[in-house]
Write a protein that holds these residues in place. Structure first.
Motif, PDB file in Angstrom:
ATOM      1  N   UNK A  31      53.600  36.255  38.000  1.00  0.00           N
ATOM      2  CA  UNK A  31      52.871  35.371  38.818  1.00  0.00           C
ATOM      3  C   UNK A  31      51.844  34.641  38.040  1.00  0.00           C
ATOM      4  N   UNK A  32      51.535  33.392  38.505  1.00  0.00           N
ATOM      5  CA  UNK A  32      50.633  32.516  37.623  1.00  0.00           C
ATOM      6  C   UNK A  32      49.236  33.414  37.572  1.00  0.00           C
ATOM      7  N   UNK A  33      48.861  33.658  38.672  1.00  0.00           N
ATOM      8  CA  UNK A  33      47.628  34.414  38.620  1.00  0.00           C
ATOM      9  C   UNK A  33      47.444  35.578  37.857  1.00  0.00           C
ATOM     10  N   UNK A  34      48.565  36.267  37.821  1.00  0.00           N
ATOM     11  CA  UNK A  34      48.712  37.702  37.097  1.00  0.00           C
ATOM     12  C   UNK A  34      48.745  37.193  35.693  1.00  0.00           C
ATOM     13  N   UNK A  35      49.580  36.418  35.234  1.00  0.00           N
ATOM     14  CA  UNK A  35      49.661  36.033  33.679  1.00  0.00           C
ATOM     15  C   UNK A  35      48.257  35.346  33.320  1.00  0.00           C
ATOM     16  N   UNK A  36      47.543  34.771  33.994  1.00  0.00           N
ATOM     17  CA  UNK A  36      46.279  34.214  33.730  1.00  0.00           C
ATOM     18  C   UNK A  36      45.152  35.180  33.322  1.00  0.00           C
ATOM     19  N   UNK A  37      45.263  36.439  33.871  1.00  0.00           N
ATOM     20  CA  UNK A  37      44.422  37.610  33.684  1.00  0.00           C
ATOM     21  C   UNK A  37      44.584  38.204  32.341  1.00  0.00           C
ATOM     22  N   UNK A  38      45.742  38.026  31.722  1.00  0.00           N
ATOM     23  CA  UNK A  38      45.925  38.990  30.570  1.00  0.00           C
ATOM     24  C   UNK A  38      47.021  38.413  29.516  1.00  0.00           C
ATOM     25  N   UNK A  39      47.742  37.339  29.625  1.00  0.00           N
ATOM     26  CA  UNK A  39      48.828  36.882  28.825  1.00  0.00           C
ATOM     27  C   UNK A  39      48.680  36.544  27.474  1.00  0.00           C
ATOM     28  N   UNK A  40      47.389  35.936  27.234  1.00  0.00           N
ATOM     29  CA  UNK A  40      47.174  35.430  25.727  1.00  0.00           C
ATOM     30  C   UNK A  40      46.534  36.289  25.180  1.00  0.00           C
ATOM     31  N   UNK A  41      46.523  36.446  23.711  1.00  0.00           N
ATOM     32  CA  UNK A  41      45.632  37.393  23.018  1.00  0.00           C
ATOM     33  C   UNK A  41      44.191  37.080  22.956  1.00  0.00           C
ATOM     34  N   UNK A  42      43.514  38.070  22.522  1.00  0.00           N
ATOM     35  CA  UNK A  42      41.926  38.009  22.851  1.00  0.00           C
ATOM     36  C   UNK A  42      41.547  36.751  21.866  1.00  0.00           C
ATOM     37  N   UNK A  43      40.463  35.886  22.498  1.00  0.00           N
ATOM     38  CA  UNK A  43      40.175  34.843  21.674  1.00  0.00           C
ATOM     39  C   UNK A  43      40.708  33.339  22.260  1.00  0.00           C
ATOM     40  N   UNK A  44      41.639  33.617  23.488  1.00  0.00           N
ATOM     41  CA  UNK A  44      42.399  32.515  23.938  1.00  0.00           C
ATOM     42  C   UNK A  44      42.240  32.491  25.488  1.00  0.00           C
ATOM     43  N   UNK A  45      42.295  31.383  26.115  1.00  0.00           N
ATOM     44  CA  UNK A  45      42.456  31.265  27.684  1.00  0.00           C
ATOM     45  C   UNK A  45      43.690  30.642  27.762  1.00  0.00           C
ATOM     46  N   UNK A  46      44.076  30.823  28.995  1.00  0.00           N
ATOM     47  CA  UNK A  46      45.260  30.292  29.546  1.00  0.00           C
ATOM     48  C   UNK A  46      45.222  29.511  30.771  1.00  0.00           C
ATOM     49  N   UNK A  47      46.228  28.597  31.099  1.00  0.00           N
ATOM     50  CA  UNK A  47      46.141  28.035  32.396  1.00  0.00           C
ATOM     51  C   UNK A  47      47.825  27.851  32.651  1.00  0.00           C
ATOM     52  N   UNK A  48      48.657  28.409  33.688  1.00  0.00           N
ATOM     53  CA  UNK A  48      49.875  28.195  33.893  1.00  0.00           C
ATOM     54  C   UNK A  48      49.974  27.164  34.780  1.00  0.00           C
ATOM     55  N   UNK A  49      50.819  26.120  34.295  1.00  0.00           N
ATOM     56  CA  UNK A  49      51.029  24.915  35.019  1.00  0.00           C
ATOM     57  C   UNK A  49      52.624  24.801  35.799  1.00  0.00           C
ATOM     58  N   UNK A  50      53.360  25.683  35.268  1.00  0.00           N
ATOM     59  CA  UNK A  50      54.656  25.780  35.954  1.00  0.00           C
ATOM     60  C   UNK A  50      55.124  27.187  35.893  1.00  0.00           C
ATOM     61  N   UNK A  51      55.579  27.692  36.915  1.00  0.00           N
ATOM     62  CA  UNK A  51      56.459  29.228  37.180  1.00  0.00           C
ATOM     63  C   UNK A  51      57.340  28.998  37.880  1.00  0.00           C
ATOM     64  N   UNK A  52      58.886  29.071  37.587  1.00  0.00           N
ATOM     65  CA  UNK A  52      59.936  28.824  38.253  1.00  0.00           C
ATOM     66  C   UNK A  52      60.668  30.283  38.041  1.00  0.00           C
TER      67      UNK A  52
END
Length: 166
Positions: A31-52
């Motif tokens: 899920x976009x909300x789930x991925x945005x919690x943890x998906x990237x390594x430390x020192x980065x932020x993430x924003x999901x724009x498409x998830x199919x």
């Protein structure tokens, strides 16, 4: 549904066991909300724009370097602080298996190519075993860095699980 791909003979396996049901691990992976919690390594932020979430479906997200170390790393590789990434799902079998191809198009001086990652999720009583299988990248230096980032991300997944289960 599956699109059959043959993993490289030089794959790496990263294994983790989480104190959470497989359904929660799946939710955080898909899920976009789930991925945005943890998906990237430390020192980065993430924003999901498409998830199919289906075989042939895409995940598109922007990763932004935020820590001084990661800002220096992306600048040293000639990349922008924010980079858009694309993945194409090849297998989606809730809540047991997820596989995707990542477009590696951010390496200076190297032609773009696709990279396979497979994630197997197995319930183990009140816990869940996760095995991430990674193909190598185009050279040993990038492969080591990629594998280290994935290990860091799986540590971040554990922290996200703890936040959700406390």
């Amino acid at each position: 549904m599956t699109t059959e791909l043959t993993p490289s003979t030089d794959t790496a396996r990263i294994e983790r066991t989480y104190d959470a049901p497989a359904e929660l691990v799946w939710e955080l992976l898909t899920t976009a909300a789930g991925l945005e919690e943890w998906w990237v390594p430390d020192g980065f932020d993430i924003r999901v724009s498409e998830l199919d979430l289906r075989p042939g479906g895409r995940l598109r997200y922007t990763m932004t370097a935020t820590s001084p170390e990661q800002v220096a790393f992306v600048r040293d590789t000639g990349n922008a602080l924010s980079t858009e990434f694309h993945k194409t799902f090849t297998e989606v079998a809730s809540p047991a298996r997820l596989a995707y191809l990542s477009l590696i198009d951010f390496v200076p001086g190297h032609e773009p190519y696709e990279h396979l990652t497979t994630i197997d999720i197995e319930p183990a009583g009140d816990r869940t075993n996760l095995v991430m299988t990674l193909d190598p990248l185009h050279d040993e230096t990038w492969t080591r860095q990629h594998r280290a980032h994935r290990g860091n991300e799986l540590d971040n997944l554990e922290a996200a699980i703890r936040r959700r289960t406390l």
